[in-house]
Enzyme design. Sequence first.
Site: not given
Length: 187
Positions: A145, A91, A16, A130, A134
């Site tokens: 998540r 969300r 996203k 990735r 984070r």
Amino acid sequence: MTTFNLLIMGPPGAGKGTQAKRLVSRLGIPQISTGEILREAVASGSPLGREAEAIMERGDLVPDRLVIQIVEDRLARSDCDGGFVLDGFPRTAAQAEALEALLSKLGKEALRVISLEVADDELTRRILSRGEGRADDAEATVANRLAVYRNETAPLLDHYRPVVVEVPGTGSVDQIHERVMKAIGAP
Ligand code: AMP
């Protein structure tokens, strides 16, 4: 001129944020990412950041009232007049309702909703590889998540069904971007 009031939906790891940034540079509209705004708040140690930090680290959702306030402030700014791309909000059903009320209060055109479709096993693989550093990309948090997404956020796709365009989220970033542009009828 066409106004692109865009919403990118999709599970964590679907791309996203990456696709939102491509739309920003291509269409010249701002990105509104509640996740990024919250991460900046955590980094700056603001009251918002202090309230959100532990929740984000667990991969849970921060309270609706906080993210609704963020979006309310951001959407009211004049750089959103010619369009915007929302990523990571709404969300929950309450956030979707608040967004609808806000858009009509601000006299905004209807949203175009893009759903990035990526298989579950691919999502976990992408997030774990990735390497963005984070705090919420640890394996246990990623699992939470994804569960939170399935329980709270995925049902919103039904709510938006009449205006959702589904875009396969696999392939190169460029390929996906071109699919998104086509799906929203952008030049
Ligand atoms: P994201 O960058 O969109 O993956 O968001 C990272 C984290 O920020 C999420 O796991 C949540 O803890 C929090 N967050 C971001 N957007 C929202 C939202 N709309 N509602 C609640 N929590 C959010």
